[in-house]
Structure formats: structure tokens, C-alpha cells
Design a protein around this motif. Structure first.
Motif, PDB file in Angstrom:
ATOM      1  N   ARG A  95       0.838  -1.205   0.000  1.00 23.12           N
ATOM      2  CA  ARG A  95       0.000   0.000   0.000  1.00 23.12           C
ATOM      3  C   ARG A  95       0.878   1.263   0.000  1.00 23.12           C
ATOM      4  N   PRO A  96       1.659   1.464  -1.055  1.00 23.55           N
ATOM      5  CA  PRO A  96       2.547   2.640  -1.085  1.00 23.55           C
ATOM      6  C   PRO A  96       1.786   3.964  -1.094  1.00 23.55           C
ATOM      7  N   LEU A  97       0.624   3.978  -1.748  1.00 24.38           N
ATOM      8  CA  LEU A  97      -0.153   5.220  -1.785  1.00 24.38           C
ATOM      9  C   LEU A  97      -0.656   5.584  -0.393  1.00 24.38           C
ATOM     10  N   LEU A  98      -1.094   4.590   0.379  1.00 22.13           N
ATOM     11  CA  LEU A  98      -1.566   4.843   1.738  1.00 22.13           C
ATOM     12  C   LEU A  98      -0.423   5.337   2.625  1.00 22.13           C
ATOM     13  N   THR A  99       0.764   4.766   2.449  1.00 20.07           N
ATOM     14  CA  THR A  99       1.933   5.222   3.212  1.00 20.07           C
ATOM     15  C   THR A  99       2.253   6.678   2.889  1.00 20.07           C
ATOM     16  N   PHE A 100       2.192   7.017   1.608  1.00 17.36           N
ATOM     17  CA  PHE A 100       2.428   8.401   1.188  1.00 17.36           C
ATOM     18  C   PHE A 100       1.399   9.341   1.809  1.00 17.36           C
ATOM     19  N   ILE A 101       0.151   8.923   1.831  1.00 20.53           N
ATOM     20  CA  ILE A 101      -0.909   9.762   2.414  1.00 20.53           C
ATOM     21  C   ILE A 101      -0.680   9.960   3.907  1.00 20.53           C
ATOM     22  N   PHE A 102      -0.315   8.890   4.609  1.00 23.42           N
ATOM     23  CA  PHE A 102      -0.037   9.015   6.039  1.00 23.42           C
ATOM     24  C   PHE A 102       1.090  10.033   6.287  1.00 23.42           C
TER      25      PHE A 102
END
Length: 730
Positions: A95-102
């Protein structure tokens, strides 16, 4: 959720503890600072170059988030090669996009808090915060381009499809990056070969670290070791961050009166970026061997923790020629009585309380001369503690011709939070890490405070001069053209109060005299040769709450013993004890007592009158903070009670000696935000306005104190407005 999943989650959290902790600190810093008197003004960017400051803070915040996200992704991507249990953990970034959002949310929380804290909250401020995010994104893309350009597709695995942001979700971006990755030309081959040759030496050194640490230990046959593509990206960001840290830190070391170009918060975040890279590098190395980071840092810290070279020092200068003997309290008072008509002198006690105390002290002493003409000429002595000591030396500088009378109030409000932040994150960090290689051990956050105050108030080291020394002001005291200064500090080893003064106080140093004179801590032969800067004395008096360190003199190197000086508020936050001791020495002189039939003690308070706090309900964790909380609270109520009793006994004694000891006080009566004194060396614009509004309140609500000073200075009978110190009632 099953137990295996819980175990896997905990192991992942352990491997990613540094970036997770970094994002937690980034997200929590803003909300915590908004409700903190120590950190609150760190968020305020409303003075000076507001738009530029907001841009740099936003840029640094999102770069810190990018750093944490990158270290998470690199650990997950290369962890299977690095750790023996990597495969069983199933390390992969799903989940790279979720990590970026966090990461962005953590930075956004801080940015929103900065926006709220900065006044005024205009649309243009939001625009510059947005530009900071864009600049961070551009820098990340630049690092990505460098990564792709320096990666050889023939010998190195394809770079991770994500490191900060998963660009592959945008097909056009993926095509652009693939074109850069596959680009081939004579110049690109030359650049890649040059980079590979340059990296061979460090890679050979790190080769025993094991598989997956920066490199692949199984390169194609006949090929040398190469940095893995993801680490090229990380190295690019680290080099940029570390270069900015060193470059900006070097510029900040040249402290001047001009506002810093990079605000304290942005520089602190830049330091966090460097720290995140360094600690992540250590964990990725040691976690393979099951050796925890805390043990690693702890083992190294033990080497430096008690090293004498890592101690904090303050500057003491050795004069080429012996300085003249400072006047005794009696000789000084006699000279002032000769100059002052009518023969009425005022002694001032101003307490501690950080920059608010300094600003309020300067405001009161300056404005009283307008309300009571002749007040300035009647001030014989100022006994000061902590922040009040800064206000007192600025006031004294106007007598010495260093600054104009109109500059006193303005100078006392000048921020020094940028210098303290630089001191914490540059010289004091390297002091803790490599203390053995430092040449000038006096440079620390306390030194930075001194330099800022000196620059603002024209007390600087210039033209080969060591700066404005306390001994220089002894000459003015001898001539009676400057108030006597009693700058109060305390010795850590003894718990004994110590006074820096431009007069001879006390007359002798003995076990019977419990207040030490700084000069008398050394032998008589050395006394006339050692001297200290006035701004150094003020910062030693204001060494409270970890903002300034406990320091010892740099006389004979780090291996000699010396007393450590801290804030005078630990002993007496009101400055009454030393003031009464100094007055006693003067009044006991036969040539002074017949002339001095009246003396007015003016107390300046930067806070509301001490009140008893109510009870509270706590858990066992309260035991951790109870001792410092008790120490902090006793500075007001307990010491106020002692000061009142001292004044009463002093007044009763000299009433029998036919000396009227009068007293009055001018209090800071601000409420709400105005009552929340900042512990950092910065006043925001609202807090500065509070100082002015509170003085307006004094003009209407404390007329008795103003009339007391006016009647006393004017030679009238003060008993209608002033109280007698011998009287227990206010």
C-alpha cells in the motif's frame, strides 16, 4: 485478527520504528506546541519574513515526511534480502499510496498548526504553505531523476516502483521515468562509470555488513559492486538534506542582530531529517544481528556521557592588566548620594520569567521615568534574576551609552529562539557525539544566547575587544553614573547563590557570608585579572528549563574542576536576598547611614500575584514529574512568602536605626493569553501587545504604586502612597 498477524505486525513495527516514530513526532509536534509555553512560539512565524518563513517550514515538514516514507519503503523493499526472517515476514510494500498519504497527513497537521499560530491568518499565508509542499515534491522528483540517471539497467535491478509516491499509478509519469532509466548516451555512461568508481571504496568497506545493505553481494559475473537503485535515491535526498543542514548551520553560527533567514522550526525539522536518515541507517544495519538501536546509541553515549570535553563552558577572560577595584556598596551609595538631590535613592528587584520578564522589566523601568521625572537618576541598584537579568543589562546599557534610552523596550523584546534552536541542533549535538574533537568548547546554545543579546544591544566583541566586560561597568559604578547591578545565579554543586556585580559584593568571601561574589570564587591574586562579559552573566542567571545549560568557566581546560552556574531562580526568584544583603553592607557604613534616612524598594513582577493551586488527581506517572513540578511552583508562592518576610524583618531592623525602608510593587496583571509566559526566548506579536496593554492597565489600576514612586522621587512625604517594609500588611 489472528495471533500470527499480531506478531507479524509487531515485528514490522519494530523494523520500521524510526520512521514511524518520526511521523508520530511530526504529527504531534504542532498540537503539543499549541498548548505549551515552551514550544508554542516555535510555531509562530508572524514576525519578520512571514511568507518566506512559512514556505521554509512547509518545505521542511513535507521533506521530513518524505524521508520517513522513503525509509519505510526501502526497508520493506530490501528487507527480504537483508533479514534472515524477511521471507517469513513477507516484507513487501502493498500500500505505497496509503503510506504516502499518512506521511503527508503528518506534515499537514504541523503545517495547519503553524498556520493557526501565525498571525494574521491570511490567504497569502496558505499559498506559501502550499508552495512549500510543491518545492518538496520537486526536490523528491529531482532525486528520482538522479536515481534513474545513475542506475545502470544492465547491471542493477530495476528500481522500486515507489519510494515516496507510487508514480506508476499515472501512466504518463511511469513512461517518463522509464525513458530516463533506459536513456543511454556517451555522457550518461561516463557519469555512471564515474559514480560507480567513486562508490567502490565505501562499498568494499561495507561488504562484510551482509546481503542487502546498500548493495547486492551477487552482482553479474565480472561486474563490480554497485549501490542498489533505491539507495541511490536515498543517498540523493540525504546529501541534499545534510548539505542544507551544514550550510545553513554555518550561516547561522555568524549571529547578528538581524532576524535569521531560516526560522527555528524549519531548521529543527531539517535536523530531524538528518537524524531520521542516520538512525534508519543504523537500524537497517544492526537489526540483522538482533542488536537493538537503543543499545547501540547507549554504548556509544557512555563514552561521551561523562567525558569532561562534553561539558558546557562559559567564557571567562583574563585581563592583561589588573582591573581597578570595584567600589563597595557603601562607597557606591555615598557617591550616589552626593550626586542625587534630594538624597532619595531607589533600589529595584526584578524576578525571573524568561523573555516576558525581560520585556516587562524594560517597559516598567523606561516608562516610570515618564510618570515620575527623575526616576532614572534615582535608581541606585537593580537586583535581577533570570529573564529580569536580561532586562537589567539592557537598561544598564543605556547608561553606558551602548544604546539609546528609546531602544531599551524594543531590544528587550527581540527574539533569540532561532539561536537557541541552532545551539541545540548543531554545536550541542556534535558535543554529545564527538566531544573530543571540539576546539572551542564554549560554543553551545548558551553562547548563542549571549551572542544574540550582545549583537542586539551593541555589546559585541569588535576590533580585538573581548566585548563589554562587567569590570568595564565597574568604572561607571565608581563614578556613580550607572546603577549597581546584582545579577543573581546559583552554584549547582553547593546550592549557593552567587552574584555578578559591578560593585564589590560581598566585601569578603567566608563561610559566614552565604552569598558568593563571582570574582571571589578565585584567589585574591587572580581576582583582579579574571573578568566576565555582562551578557554572559545575564545568561548564566537565566539558565533555567534546559533552554540554557548549566556551565562552568573555561579557565584551565576541561580536566580542571569548576562550579556549574544555573538560574538564580532556583534559590531566590525575586532577587530580594542579595539586594537586602547589599543594602545592609551600605547602611552599616557610618558615612552612609546618616545621609540615607529613606530608601524605596521597588519590586517588579512579571506575573500575577502568587496564588495557591488547587488539589489534583494523578496516577503513578505523576511521581516522574512531581519533583520538577514542585521545584517550579515553589519559585512563586514559597519564595514570595520568604521574600515578604525578609522585607518585613529588614524594615523593622532599620526602623530602629532611624531609616525608613519603603516598599511598593508594579505587577504584570495580564490575563488569558497574556498571562501565559513563554519559556522560550520569543514573544509573539500578541504577547508583545500584551506588554503594552498591561502597562496601560497599570496607569489606571496601580495608581498608588505610581504615586508612591512619583512622590518619593519628588521629595514629598511618601507615606500616603508607599508602604513601610516593616508593616506586615500590603
Amino acid at each position: 485478527m489472528t495471533w500470527p498477524l499480531i506478531g507479524r505486525t509487531l515485528r514490522l513495527a519494530f523494523l520500521l520504528r524510526v520512521p514511524i516514530f518520526t511521523l508520530t513526532v511530526l504529527a504531534a509536534l504542532g498540537p503539543l506546541a499549541l498548548n505549551s509555553s515552551l514550544l508554542g512560539n516555535l510555531l509562530d512565524q508572524g514576525q519578520g519574513r512571514t511568507e518566506w518563513y512559512l514556505f521554509t517550514v512547509s518545505f521542511a515538514a513535507f521533506m521530513l515526511a518524505s524521508t520517513a516514507v522513503t525509509t519505510i519503503n526501502i526497508t520493506l523493499h530490501y528487507g527480504n534480502d537483508r533479514f534472515d526472517q524477511g521471507a517469513s515476514l513477507g516484507l513487501s510494500q502493498k500500500r505505497p499510496l496509503l503510506t504516502f498519504i499518512f506521511g503527508c497527513v503528518a506534515a499537514l497537521i504541523l503545517v495547519v498548526c503553524v498556520y493557526r499560530r501565525t498571525i494574521p491568518n491570511q490567504l497569502v499565508n496558505a499559498l506559501f504553505l502550499l508552495l512549500g509542499f510543491v518545492a518538496a515534491l520537486v526536490l523528491v522528483i529531482l532525486a528520482k531523476v538522479v536515481q534513474l540517471f545513475l542506475t545502470d539497467p544492465k547491471t542493477t535491478k530495476h528500481p522500486p516502483p515507489f519510494l515516496v509516491f507510487p508514480a506508476y499509478i499515472f501512466p504518463f509519469a511511469e513512461r517518463i521515468f522509464d525513458d530516463i532509466y533506459c536513456y543511454s548516451s556517451g555522457r550518461s555512461h561516463t557519469a555512471k562509470n564515474w559514480f560507480n568508481r567513486l562508490s567502490q571504496f565505501p562499498l568494499q568497506i561495507l561488504r562484510p555488513a551482509g546481503q542487502g545493505y546498500l548493495m547486492n553481494l551477487d552482482p553479474p559475473a565480472g561486474e563490480p559492486l554497485r549501490l542498489q537503485s533505491g539507495h541511490v535515491f536515498a543517498l540523493s535526498l540525504f546529501v541534499i538534506a545534510f548539505s542544507l543542514y551544514l550550510g545553513i548551520g554555518l550561516v547561522k553560527s555568524g549571529i547578528t542582530a538581524i532576524d535569521a533567514r531560516v526560522p527555528a522550526l524549519a531548521f529543527v525539522l531539517l535536523f530531524f531529517i538528518v537524524a531520521c536518515w542516520a538512525l534508519s541507517l543504523l537500524t537497517f544495519f544492526f537489526d540483522r544481528y538482533r542488536f537493538p538501536l537503543l543499545w547501540t546509541v547507549g554504548a556509544f553515549s557512555l563514552m561521551a556521557l561523562w567525558s569532561p570535553q562534553s561539558d558546557h563552558f562559559f567564557r571567562v577572560e583574563t585581563r592583561k592588566a589588573a582591573m581597578p577595584e570595584p567600589p563597595t556598596a557603601a562607597a557606591y551609595m555615598k557617591k550616589r548620594l552626593e550626586l542625587n538631590k534630594p538624597k532619595r535613592l531607589i533600589v529595584v528587584a526584578t524576578p525571573g520569567g524568561g523573555i516576558q520578564a525581560a520585556a516587562w522589566t524594560a517597559k516598567v523601568l523606561t516608562e516610570l521615568n515618564h510618570e515620575a521625572p527623575g526616576f532614572r537618576q534615582s535608581v541606585a541598584a537593580v537586583s535581577s534574576v533570570s529573564g529580569g537579568s536580561l532586562g537589567s543589562i539592557i537598561y544598564a546599557a543605556s547608561f553606558a551609552g551602548k544604546i539609546g534610552e528609546e531602544e531599551v523596550t524594543k531590544n528587550a523584546r527581540q527574539s533569540a529562539i532561532d539561536e537557541v534552536a541552532w545551539g541545540w541542533t548543531v554545536p550541542d549535538v556534535w558535543r554529545a557525539i564527538l566531544p573530543w574533537f571540539r576546539t572551542n568548547r564554549a560554543i553551545d546554545r548558551g553562547w548563542a544566547l549571549e551572542k544574540k543579546w550582545a549583537a542586539i544591544n551593541n555589546l559585541n566583541d569588535t576590533g580585538g575587544s573581548a566585548g563589554t566586560m562587567l569590570g568595564d561597568w565597574s568604572n561607571a559604578a565608581r563614578e556613580g553614573t550607572m546603577p549597581a547591578l546584582l545579577i543573581n545565579a546559583m552554584l549547582v554543586e553547593r546550592g549557593q547563590p552567587v552574584v555578578f556585580s559591578n560593585t564589590r559584593f560581598p566585601a569578603t568571601f567566608s563561610e559566614d557570608n552565604r552569598i558568593a561574589n563571582f570574582y571571589d570564587l578565585y584567589s585574591r591574586a587572580q581576582y583582579l585579572h579574571y573578568d566576565i562579559r555582562v551578557n554572559t552573566a545575564a545568561r548564566l542567571s537565566a539558565s533555567f528549563s534546559y533552554v540554557a545549560p548549566a556551565s562552568r568557566p573555561n579557565l584551565n581546560g576541561p580536566y580542571t574542576v569548576g562550579f556549574h552556574f544555573v538560574d538564580g531562580g532556583y534559590y531566590d526568584n525575586f532577587g530580594i536576598t542579595s539586594l537586602l544583603a547589599w543594602l545592609t553592607e551600605a547602611l552599616e557604613d557610618p558615612s552612609v547611614k546618616p545621609q540615607l534616612t529613606d530608601v524605596l524598594i521597588l519590586q517588579i513582577q512579571h506575573f500575577n500575584d502568587a496564588k495557591l493551586n488547587g488539589p489534583s488527581q494523578q496516577g503513578w506517572g505523576y511521581q516522574i514529574v512531581a519533583p520538577p513540578v514542585a521545584l517550579y511552583n515553589m519559585r512563586d508562592y514559597a519564595q514570595d512568602s520568604v521574600a515578604r518576610k525578609q522585607l518585613e524583618l529588614f524594615g523593622k531592623y532599620y526602623r530602629d536605626e532611624h531609616v525608613n525602608v519603603w516598599k511598593t510593587g508594579i505587577s504584570y496583571t495580564g490575563t488569558g493569553h497574556c498571562a501565559d509566559a513563554p519559556l522560550s526566548w520569543k514573544l509573539d506579536s500578541e504577547q508583545q501587545a500584551c506588554i503594552d496593554r498591561t502597562w496601560e492597565d497599570v496607569l489606571t489600576g496601580q495608581k498608588g504604586a505610581l504615586q508612591c514612586v512619583s512622590s518619593y522621587v519628588g521629595g514629598a512625604d511618601p507615606r500616603s502612597y508607599c508602604g513601610l517594609a516593616a508593616d506586615e500588611k500590603e
